[in-house]
Design an enzyme around this catalytic site. Structure first.
Site, PDB file in Angstrom:
ATOM      1  N   SER A 105       0.846  -1.188   0.000  1.00  0.00           N
ATOM      2  CA  SER A 105       0.000   0.000   0.000  1.00  0.00           C
ATOM      3  C   SER A 105       0.890   1.249   0.000  1.00  0.00           C
ATOM      4  CB  SER A 105      -0.958  -0.063   1.191  1.00  0.00           C
ATOM      5  OG  SER A 105      -2.032   0.833   1.029  1.00  0.00           O
ATOM      6  N   ASP A 221      -8.886  -5.851  -5.824  1.00  0.00           N
ATOM      7  CA  ASP A 221      -8.520  -4.684  -5.013  1.00  0.00           C
ATOM      8  C   ASP A 221      -9.180  -3.431  -5.596  1.00  0.00           C
ATOM      9  OD1 ASP A 221      -7.331  -2.684  -3.529  1.00  0.00           O
ATOM     10  OD2 ASP A 221      -5.301  -3.484  -3.710  1.00  0.00           O
ATOM     11  N   HIS A 249      -7.351  -5.743  -0.897  1.00  0.00           N
ATOM     12  CA  HIS A 249      -6.155  -4.945  -0.603  1.00  0.00           C
ATOM     13  C   HIS A 249      -5.211  -5.650   0.364  1.00  0.00           C
ATOM     14  CE1 HIS A 249      -4.072  -1.164  -1.082  1.00  0.00           C
ATOM     15  NE2 HIS A 249      -3.950  -1.021   0.226  1.00  0.00           N
TER      16      HIS A 249
END
Length: 268
Positions: A105, A221, A249
């Site tokens: 991320s 995602d 995610h």
């Protein structure tokens, strides 16, 4: 400097702008150093329960970004490039010349700068559920942005949980979840992290990454669309990618066995 120096499990590094950054080491001191970088507004607990999968060959190093965990929370200095320099400060504090770096991320965005700005410090690079940032990146759709900006904190938390994990996984794992943000962050630091992630743009720097790179992403995602994977793969010279079917995610947690095996194989 040496890659295998014995150090305490938890300590602090001092950055060049005077910020105290907490870091945590786990695994054998003789293992190859592996830096694990968490997502936006999260501390090192993002990796709890996953990092031990790498301890067969690696010594894992996590950190609390400035503004999170036990680190200082200054009112300035929030950017992915600044976070990357904080990572280097941690490596310097540990006496580590070269490490593997795995960022997910926003941590993947930070990892891009570590590898691009300090190529001599990164042996191999893993980028998970991330994007190059800037105008050429593929952003989340309007409905996701709107849901995450809702005025009800409980509603935002439910939305974020559903973006992280599939309904089936949530049903079998009621929490607490480690990927939904550091609840103790001061508001100014939380805003700083949001701005840092939103302003990330490493597009022009990606071709200078010399480390072999593995890019991982869940094909479901919606927080960071998987359409960013081919952009990163084409832009980084020695990059390969893998999409995890059915993953959202937090693929590294829900699809822990498959994702961990891919990373361990790549890191050798």
């Amino acid at each position: 400097m040496t890659d295998t120096a014995e150090r305490s499990d938890d300590a602090f590094a001092r950055t060049d702008d005077g910020v105290s950054v907490a870091y945590q080491c786990r695994g054998s001191a003789a293992g190859r150093p592996l830096v694990l970088l968490a997502g936006q507004a999260n501390n090192h607990h993002w990796w709890d329960g996953v990092r031990e999968d790498f301890h067969g060959t690696a010594r894992t190093i996590t950190m609390d970004y400035r503004g999170t965990g036990a680190s200082d929370a200054p009112h300035e200095g929030y950017s992915t490039r600044r976070f990357a320099e904080d990572v280097v400060s941690v490596l310097d504090s540990l006496g580590i010349e070269r490490a593997d770096v795995y960022g997910t991320s926003m941590g993947g965005r930070v990892a891009q700068w570590v590898a691009a700005a300090h190529p001599d410090r990164v042996r191999r690079l893993v980028l998970g559920c991330t994007s190059p940032g800037g105008p050429l990146a593929v952003e989340r759709d309007t409905s996701v942005r709107r849901a995450l900006a809702a005025p009800d904190p409980a509603a935002v938390r439910r939305t974020l949980t559903e973006l992280m994990y599939s309904p089936g996984w949530i049903a079998g794992h009621p929490g607490p979840y480690r990927t939904l943000g550091d609840p103790d962050m001061p508001p100014h630091a939380r805003r700083g992290h949001l701005v840092a992630s939103n302003r990330h743009d490493a597009w022009d720097a990606l071709p200078s990454i010399g480390a072999p790179t593995l890019i991982l992403h869940g094909d479901q995602d919606r927080l960071t669309p998987p359409a960013n994977v081919p952009l990163l793969t084409a832009r980084i010279p020695d990059a390969r990618s893998h999409l995890l079917p059915g993953a959202r995610h937090a693929y590294f947690e829900e699809h822990r066995e498959a994702a961990g095996a891919l990373v361990r194989e790549f890191l050798g």
